[in-house]
Design a protein around this motif. Structure first.
Motif, short mmCIF file in Angstrom:
data_model
loop_
_atom_site.label_atom_id
_atom_site.label_comp_id
_atom_site.label_asym_id
_atom_site.label_seq_id
_atom_site.Cartn_x
_atom_site.Cartn_y
_atom_site.Cartn_z
N SER A 371 0.80 -1.22 0.00
CA SER A 371 0.00 0.00 0.00
C SER A 371 0.83 1.28 0.00
CB SER A 371 -0.92 0.01 1.23
OG SER A 371 -0.15 0.03 2.43
N ASP A 372 2.13 1.14 0.24
CA ASP A 372 3.00 2.31 0.39
C ASP A 372 4.26 2.14 -0.46
OD1 ASP A 372 4.78 4.28 1.22
OD2 ASP A 372 4.31 4.08 3.35
N PRO A 373 4.34 2.81 -1.61
CA PRO A 373 5.50 2.66 -2.49
C PRO A 373 6.84 2.98 -1.81
CG PRO A 373 3.72 3.77 -3.65
CD PRO A 373 3.30 3.69 -2.21
N ALA A 374 6.84 4.00 -0.96
CA ALA A 374 8.09 4.35 -0.27
C ALA A 374 8.53 3.24 0.66
CB ALA A 374 7.91 5.66 0.50
N PHE A 375 7.57 2.64 1.35
CA PHE A 375 7.92 1.53 2.25
C PHE A 375 8.34 0.30 1.43
CE2 PHE A 375 7.03 -2.12 5.01
CZ PHE A 375 7.73 -1.74 6.16
N ARG A 376 7.71 0.09 0.30
CA ARG A 376 8.10 -1.03 -0.56
C ARG A 376 9.56 -0.88 -0.99
NH1 ARG A 376 4.01 -0.99 -3.50
NH2 ARG A 376 4.70 0.25 -5.28
N ALA A 377 9.97 0.33 -1.31
CA ALA A 377 11.37 0.57 -1.68
C ALA A 377 12.29 0.33 -0.49
CB ALA A 377 11.53 2.00 -2.19
N ARG A 378 11.82 0.68 0.71
CA ARG A 378 12.59 0.45 1.93
C ARG A 378 12.76 -1.05 2.19
NH1 ARG A 378 15.07 -0.21 6.26
NH2 ARG A 378 16.61 -0.41 4.65
N VAL A 379 11.71 -1.84 1.93
CA VAL A 379 11.80 -3.29 2.06
C VAL A 379 12.84 -3.85 1.08
CG1 VAL A 379 10.56 -5.46 1.61
CG2 VAL A 379 9.49 -3.66 2.99
N ASP A 380 12.82 -3.35 -0.15
CA ASP A 380 13.80 -3.81 -1.13
C ASP A 380 15.22 -3.48 -0.68
OD1 ASP A 380 11.72 -4.70 -2.68
OD2 ASP A 380 11.85 -3.11 -4.18
N ASP A 381 15.40 -2.29 -0.15
CA ASP A 381 16.71 -1.88 0.34
C ASP A 381 17.16 -2.76 1.50
OD1 ASP A 381 18.96 0.04 0.55
OD2 ASP A 381 18.01 0.64 2.43
N ALA A 382 16.24 -3.05 2.41
CA ALA A 382 16.57 -3.91 3.55
C ALA A 382 16.90 -5.33 3.08
CB ALA A 382 15.40 -3.93 4.53
N ALA A 383 16.11 -5.86 2.15
CA ALA A 383 16.38 -7.20 1.63
C ALA A 383 17.74 -7.26 0.95
CB ALA A 383 15.28 -7.62 0.66
N ARG A 384 18.10 -6.18 0.26
CA ARG A 384 19.43 -6.13 -0.37
C ARG A 384 20.53 -6.20 0.68
NH1 ARG A 384 21.53 -4.83 -5.21
NH2 ARG A 384 19.46 -4.33 -6.05
N HIS A 385 20.36 -5.49 1.80
CA HIS A 385 21.38 -5.55 2.86
C HIS A 385 21.50 -6.95 3.43
CE1 HIS A 385 20.82 -0.96 3.51
NE2 HIS A 385 21.91 -1.19 2.81
N VAL A 386 20.37 -7.64 3.58
CA VAL A 386 20.41 -9.02 4.07
C VAL A 386 21.17 -9.90 3.09
CG1 VAL A 386 19.05 -11.05 4.68
CG2 VAL A 386 18.28 -8.79 5.41
N LEU A 387 20.84 -9.77 1.81
CA LEU A 387 21.50 -10.59 0.79
C LEU A 387 22.99 -10.27 0.68
CD1 LEU A 387 18.76 -10.56 -1.99
CD2 LEU A 387 19.27 -12.40 -0.37
N GLN A 388 23.35 -9.02 0.86
CA GLN A 388 24.77 -8.66 0.83
C GLN A 388 25.52 -9.33 1.99
OE1 GLN A 388 24.33 -4.39 0.79
NE2 GLN A 388 24.58 -4.25 -1.43
N ALA A 389 24.88 -9.39 3.15
CA ALA A 389 25.50 -10.10 4.28
C ALA A 389 25.63 -11.58 3.97
CB ALA A 389 24.68 -9.89 5.55
N LYS A 390 24.62 -12.13 3.34
CA LYS A 390 24.70 -13.55 2.96
C LYS A 390 25.81 -13.81 1.95
CE LYS A 390 19.96 -14.88 4.01
NZ LYS A 390 18.74 -15.58 3.56
N GLN A 391 25.96 -12.88 1.02
CA GLN A 391 27.05 -13.02 0.07
C GLN A 391 28.39 -12.96 0.77
OE1 GLN A 391 27.72 -9.79 -2.86
NE2 GLN A 391 27.78 -11.37 -4.43
N LYS A 392 28.52 -12.05 1.74
CA LYS A 392 29.75 -11.93 2.50
C LYS A 392 30.04 -13.20 3.27
CE LYS A 392 32.20 -8.46 5.25
NZ LYS A 392 32.11 -7.07 5.80
N ALA A 393 28.99 -13.90 3.69
CA ALA A 393 29.14 -15.17 4.41
C ALA A 393 29.35 -16.35 3.48
CB ALA A 393 27.92 -15.41 5.29
#
Length: 399
Positions: A371-393
């Motif tokens: 319902s909130d495009p700005a929050f959806r972008a924030r979710v994508d940004d957060a998911a990217r940070h999680v995946l970057q940590a996984k890549q580092k691991a």
């Protein structure tokens, strides 16, 4: 952008041609000029940029692009599972596409038994999960079996020589990595003033701090972070922006407040040191810091997470919450809002030791993202940070 020699030659010829127009024809060369000895073949034209293949996407982007909204939200959840029976949460991990697990409790199991349980746990995940423990040492040590020697407290290690701290950290990290643990919710970067000491319930009372001087704590953090990560276990600095001066434990009470901390607090130095040393993650406390944010707990504070940690200090890694499940400090907020408020403030991974929180937290994050495009972008940004940590691991596999 670099041009090839052929492109440069073509461009030179075009520029030369542009000096001649129909109204001003080029003069013929004088009769005494020697004819060219041979005709050079025209340089071949390079393909246009529009026809060139696009550069390959990096593994994090490729992985993120392959996730739907529910799967992206799932990456933002770290759910507590029993360290002695981790497979019991398998259905929750599958259903909500959970990105990480926290092995809660205490265990005296052997390394072989723990490794088997963690491997079975990973089989429940579409994407390999971050598997975390609290293996600080002293009073806070999840694994205490025959293959996991008792670790000295941070306070004791911080008072000793750096080589001893390095050796202890390396040995512990290697044991964790060998059983499939890839994230330690440590080291503690909080500084407890000598004037408070054990009167600080969450840290000082258990000697979890490396010292009472932020410079000493910083030196220890600079040793621990690279040593652990080079041995295969990512580190998590905690509890930002510091729990060393509070008089209440956020796990069991409300009202934990640091009335001293500011955005220029010298007690932020150990966190900065760990970030400069390359820590994969930072954990946010659930105390209040009125001189930074007069309204919200740190875990729900945009001035703390985005304004201070991200923008002022410059941390671009994974931001994890302290427990938002059973912690007394957050009981005034329903679980669904705990998740959305943390992510809205700039957090990436919501930690809850209560497995049943996965359902309301995931549903709230999905609903708000839809319902909130700005929050959806924030979710994508957060998911990217999680995946970057996984890549580092070393958990992501592409190509």
């Amino acid at each position: 952008m670099k041009r090839s020699l052929a492109a440069v030659l073509v461009l030179t010829g075009l520029l030369s041609a542009c000096t001649t127009t129909d109204d001003q024809p080029t003069a013929a060369p004088p009769s005494s000029a020697a004819p060219p000895s041979s005709a050079e073949p025209p340089p071949s034209a390079e393909p246009s940029l529009s026809s060139a293949p696009p550069p390959p996407a990096d593994c994090v982007t490729t992985t993120l692009d392959g996730l739907n909204q529910a799967e992206r939200v799932g990456q933002l959840l770290m759910i507590g599972v029993s360290v002695n029976a981790p497979s019991g949460a398998g259905d929750t991990l599958r259903r909500y596409h959970v990105g990480g697990t926290f092995l809660r409790g205490r265990s005296t199991h052997s390394a072989a038994r723990l490794k088997s349980g963690i491997a079975a746990l990973q089989k429940n995940a579409a994407l390999p999960m971050l598997v975390a423990v609290d293996q600080e040492g002293g009073s806070v040590q999840t694994l205490k079996g025959p293959d996991f020697p008792r670790l000295p407290s941070a306070f004791r290690l911080g008072a000793g020589p750096a080589p001893a701290l390095r050796d202890t950290t390396r040995g512990s990290a290697r044991r964790l990595a060998a059983i499939g643990v890839n994230l330690n919710l440590a080291p503690v970067a909080d500084t407890v003033p000598a004037s408070i000491g054990e009167a600080n319930p969450p840290i000082g009372a258990f000697h979890r701090q490396f010292g009472s001087d932020p410079a000493r704590v910083s030196a220890a953090i600079r040793t621990v972070v690279p040593t652990s990560q080079e041995a295969g276990v990512l580190t998590t600095l905690k509890h930002f922006p510091g729990l060393g001066r509070v008089r209440v434990n956020t796990d069991v009470s409300t009202g934990a407040t640091d009335n001293t901390a500011t955005v220029n607090d010298p007690y932020l130095a150990p966190f900065k040191a760990g970030i400069e040393a390359g820590t994969a993650a930072v954990m946010i406390s659930s105390a209040r810091y009125p001189k930074i944010d007069t309204d919200a707990l740190a875990a729900f504070s945009r001035p703390v997470i985005t304004g201070l940690l991200r923008d002022k200090i410059g941390f671009d890694g994974l931001v994890i919450s302290d427990d938002l499940g059973a912690a007394r400090a957050v009981t005034g907020v329903v679980p669904a809002q705990r998740a959305t408020r943390f992510v809205s403030a700039g957090g990436d991974m919501v930690l809850t030791i209560v497995p049943s929180d996965a359902a309301p937290m995931a549903a709230a994050l999905i609903d708000k993202a839809e319902s909130d495009p700005a929050f959806r972008a924030r979710v994508d940004d957060a998911a990217r940070h999680v995946l970057q940590a996984k890549q580092k691991a070393g958990l992501l596999r592409c190509g």
